[in-house]
Design a protein around this motif. Structure first.
Motif, mmCIF file in Angstrom:
data_model
loop_
_atom_site.group_PDB
_atom_site.id
_atom_site.type_symbol
_atom_site.label_atom_id
_atom_site.label_comp_id
_atom_site.label_asym_id
_atom_site.label_seq_id
_atom_site.Cartn_x
_atom_site.Cartn_y
_atom_site.Cartn_z
ATOM 1 N N VAL A 137 0.867 -1.177 0.000
ATOM 2 C CA VAL A 137 0.000 0.000 0.000
ATOM 3 C C VAL A 137 0.902 1.225 0.000
ATOM 4 O O VAL A 137 1.814 1.332 0.829
ATOM 5 N N LEU A 138 0.642 2.121 -0.938
ATOM 6 C CA LEU A 138 1.428 3.344 -1.038
ATOM 7 C C LEU A 138 0.487 4.526 -1.192
ATOM 8 O O LEU A 138 -0.258 4.622 -2.172
ATOM 9 N N PHE A 139 0.499 5.399 -0.191
ATOM 10 C CA PHE A 139 -0.318 6.615 -0.230
ATOM 11 C C PHE A 139 0.500 7.758 -0.831
ATOM 12 O O PHE A 139 1.693 7.890 -0.544
ATOM 13 N N THR A 140 -0.153 8.604 -1.617
ATOM 14 C CA THR A 140 0.493 9.814 -2.098
ATOM 15 C C THR A 140 0.114 10.966 -1.181
ATOM 16 O O THR A 140 -1.031 11.415 -1.169
ATOM 17 N N SER A 141 1.068 11.413 -0.408
ATOM 18 C CA SER A 141 0.882 12.548 0.480
ATOM 19 C C SER A 141 1.390 13.800 -0.228
ATOM 20 O O SER A 141 1.254 13.943 -1.440
ATOM 21 N N SER A 142 1.998 14.697 0.507
ATOM 22 C CA SER A 142 2.531 15.941 -0.050
ATOM 23 C C SER A 142 3.484 16.547 0.967
ATOM 24 O O SER A 142 3.330 16.343 2.180
ATOM 25 N N ILE A 143 4.440 17.315 0.481
ATOM 26 C CA ILE A 143 5.319 18.025 1.394
ATOM 27 C C ILE A 143 4.530 19.019 2.241
ATOM 28 O O ILE A 143 4.968 19.433 3.324
ATOM 29 N N ALA A 144 3.330 19.381 1.780
ATOM 30 C CA ALA A 144 2.472 20.275 2.554
ATOM 31 C C ALA A 144 2.118 19.680 3.907
ATOM 32 O O ALA A 144 1.841 20.409 4.867
ATOM 33 N N ALA A 145 2.136 18.354 4.004
ATOM 34 C CA ALA A 145 1.857 17.707 5.284
ATOM 35 C C ALA A 145 2.924 18.021 6.316
ATOM 36 O O ALA A 145 2.666 17.979 7.521
ATOM 37 N N LEU A 146 4.128 18.357 5.853
ATOM 38 C CA LEU A 146 5.250 18.636 6.745
ATOM 39 C C LEU A 146 5.490 20.125 6.947
ATOM 40 O O LEU A 146 6.036 20.531 7.974
ATOM 41 N N THR A 147 5.094 20.927 5.977
ATOM 42 C CA THR A 147 5.383 22.363 6.034
ATOM 43 C C THR A 147 4.145 23.240 6.150
ATOM 44 O O THR A 147 4.254 24.421 6.434
ATOM 45 N N GLY A 148 2.969 22.690 5.901
ATOM 46 C CA GLY A 148 1.751 23.491 5.797
ATOM 47 C C GLY A 148 1.448 23.874 4.371
ATOM 48 O O GLY A 148 0.286 24.066 4.004
ATOM 49 N N GLY A 149 2.492 23.977 3.547
ATOM 50 C CA GLY A 149 2.308 24.194 2.128
ATOM 51 C C GLY A 149 1.677 25.519 1.765
ATOM 52 O O GLY A 149 1.527 26.421 2.603
ATOM 53 N N ILE A 150 1.285 25.641 0.489
ATOM 54 C CA ILE A 150 0.698 26.880 -0.008
ATOM 55 C C ILE A 150 -0.660 26.661 -0.657
ATOM 56 O O ILE A 150 -1.260 27.604 -1.158
ATOM 57 N N VAL A 151 -1.156 25.436 -0.656
ATOM 58 C CA VAL A 151 -2.458 25.168 -1.293
ATOM 59 C C VAL A 151 -3.595 25.617 -0.393
ATOM 60 O O VAL A 151 -4.498 26.332 -0.825
ATOM 61 N N GLY A 152 -3.572 25.176 0.859
ATOM 62 C CA GLY A 152 -4.634 25.552 1.769
ATOM 63 C C GLY A 152 -4.621 24.702 3.017
ATOM 64 O O GLY A 152 -3.991 23.634 3.043
ATOM 65 N N PRO A 153 -5.312 25.133 4.069
ATOM 66 C CA PRO A 153 -5.290 24.387 5.328
ATOM 67 C C PRO A 153 -5.950 23.027 5.223
ATOM 68 O O PRO A 153 -5.512 22.068 5.874
ATOM 69 N N HIS A 154 -7.011 22.943 4.422
ATOM 70 C CA HIS A 154 -7.715 21.671 4.273
ATOM 71 C C HIS A 154 -6.833 20.645 3.566
ATOM 72 O O HIS A 154 -6.826 19.469 3.923
ATOM 73 N N TYR A 155 -6.066 21.087 2.579
ATOM 74 C CA TYR A 155 -5.157 20.200 1.860
ATOM 75 C C TYR A 155 -4.041 19.704 2.784
ATOM 76 O O TYR A 155 -3.787 18.500 2.893
ATOM 77 N N ALA A 156 -3.382 20.635 3.464
ATOM 78 C CA ALA A 156 -2.283 20.258 4.365
ATOM 79 C C ALA A 156 -2.766 19.318 5.459
ATOM 80 O O ALA A 156 -2.084 18.346 5.812
ATOM 81 N N ALA A 157 -3.948 19.585 6.005
ATOM 82 C CA ALA A 157 -4.462 18.765 7.098
ATOM 83 C C ALA A 157 -4.754 17.342 6.652
ATOM 84 O O ALA A 157 -4.428 16.371 7.358
ATOM 85 N N THR A 158 -5.360 17.181 5.474
ATOM 86 C CA THR A 158 -5.683 15.833 5.015
ATOM 87 C C THR A 158 -4.419 15.048 4.674
ATOM 88 O O THR A 158 -4.331 13.848 4.945
ATOM 89 N N LYS A 159 -3.438 15.719 4.103
ATOM 90 C CA LYS A 159 -2.197 15.021 3.767
ATOM 91 C C LYS A 159 -1.419 14.651 5.029
ATOM 92 O O LYS A 159 -0.818 13.574 5.105
ATOM 93 N N SER A 160 -1.415 15.519 6.006
ATOM 94 C CA SER A 160 -0.750 15.199 7.263
ATOM 95 C C SER A 160 -1.415 14.000 7.931
ATOM 96 O O SER A 160 -0.732 13.115 8.478
ATOM 97 N N ALA A 161 -2.725 13.944 7.867
ATOM 98 C CA ALA A 161 -3.443 12.820 8.466
ATOM 99 C C ALA A 161 -3.104 11.499 7.790
ATOM 100 O O ALA A 161 -3.138 10.441 8.432
ATOM 101 N N LEU A 162 -2.754 11.544 6.518
ATOM 102 C CA LEU A 162 -2.329 10.320 5.831
ATOM 103 C C LEU A 162 -1.104 9.693 6.490
ATOM 104 O O LEU A 162 -0.931 8.473 6.468
ATOM 105 N N HIS A 163 -0.254 10.537 7.086
ATOM 106 C CA HIS A 163 0.947 10.007 7.729
ATOM 107 C C HIS A 163 0.575 9.179 8.957
ATOM 108 O O HIS A 163 1.128 8.100 9.187
ATOM 109 N N GLY A 164 -0.353 9.688 9.742
ATOM 110 C CA GLY A 164 -0.818 8.917 10.887
ATOM 111 C C GLY A 164 -1.474 7.619 10.456
ATOM 112 O O GLY A 164 -1.275 6.560 11.086
ATOM 113 N N LEU A 165 -2.246 7.677 9.382
ATOM 114 C CA LEU A 165 -2.883 6.477 8.851
ATOM 115 C C LEU A 165 -1.833 5.463 8.392
ATOM 116 O O LEU A 165 -1.945 4.261 8.661
#
Length: 243
Positions: A137-165
């Motif tokens: 199983v390989l999830f595609t996250s984003s560097i936004a999960a680690l930095t907050g990114g520039i897309v938006g809070p909802h994007y960063a939050a969902t990608k960060s949650a993928l790490h816990g998952l």
């Protein structure tokens, strides 16, 4: 470790990273289910590339923002290609928005596609993988999960949650021959999710350019081939975030 003869499902496979990963999996000998939401022509082109590499291909459409879509998607793949050995949960939303403008509806839609769908897909395939003693199983996250990114809070939050998952699931299936990992790309060219002009974005990256889908796929294939790498989140970011 060999991917030959395996069945892979790649979500968000109609372009960019998903399309390149689908082609690489086919070259490695895996049958590939090419998922898309509303890009049938592009998905059909990817499927043709998969077949040209000598592998079986199946084009599957699903709106993963719908809770029932995950089970329906797996049902069809299993019916036509066989049990899923490799799940590359790559589909995602990346709509840019300021935190002040993200309302409940926008947050919930992002959550549904970027976090709930990967979980529901994994939840469905993991028991069968564990029973066969092999799974990736390989999830595609984003560097936004680690930095907050520039897309938006909802994007960063969902990608960060993928790490816990990733960490939660990996710990529970590791002894069954199943690995669960995530990759965290940043600013990859030829994708539909770049949050700005490519030349301007490239100036943010230490290597001085955007990454490519091929470079992400290189790492993805290395992870998928390796049975000793699990519970890892690996960045592909040109040195943007030093971890």
């Amino acid at each position: 470790m060999d991917l030959a003869g395996r069945t892979a499902l790649v979500t968000g496979a109609s372009g960019g990273i998903g399309a390149e990963l689908s082609r690489r999996l086919a070259e490695a000998g895996a049958a590939v289910a090419v998922h898309h939401r509303d890009s049938e022509a592009d998905a059909l082109a990817v499927a043709e590339a998969v077949r040209a590499a000598g592998a079986r291909a199946l084009v599957v459409q699903a709106d993963l923002g719908e809770a029932a879509a995950a089970d329906a998607l797996i049902d069809r793949v299993e019916r036509e290609l066989g049990p899923v050995d490799v799940l590359a949960a790559n589909a995602g939303l990346g709509q840019s928005a300021r935190w002040q403008d993200v309302d409940a509806e926008a947050f919930d839609r992002m959550y549904a596609v970027n976090l709930r769908a990967p979980f529901l897909l994994a939840r469905r395939v993991l028991p069968s993988m564990a029973g066969r003693g092999y799974g990736r199983v390989l999830f595609t996250s984003s560097i936004a999960a680690l930095t907050g990114g520039i897309v938006g809070p909802h994007y960063a939050a969902t990608k960060s949650a993928l790490h816990g998952l990733t960490h939660h699931l990996a710990a529970r299936v590791a002894r069954d021959g199943v690995t669960v990992n995530a990759i965290a790309p940043a600013l990859i060219a030829e994708t539909r999710m770049l949050p700005g002009e490519p030349a301007e974005l490239a100036e943010r990256i230490p290597v001085g350019r955007l990454g490519t889908p091929a470079e992400v796929a290189d790492l993805a294939l290395a992870i998928l081939r390796n049975g000793y790498v699990t519970s890892k989140v690996i960045a592909v970011d040109g040195g943007l975030y030093p971890v």
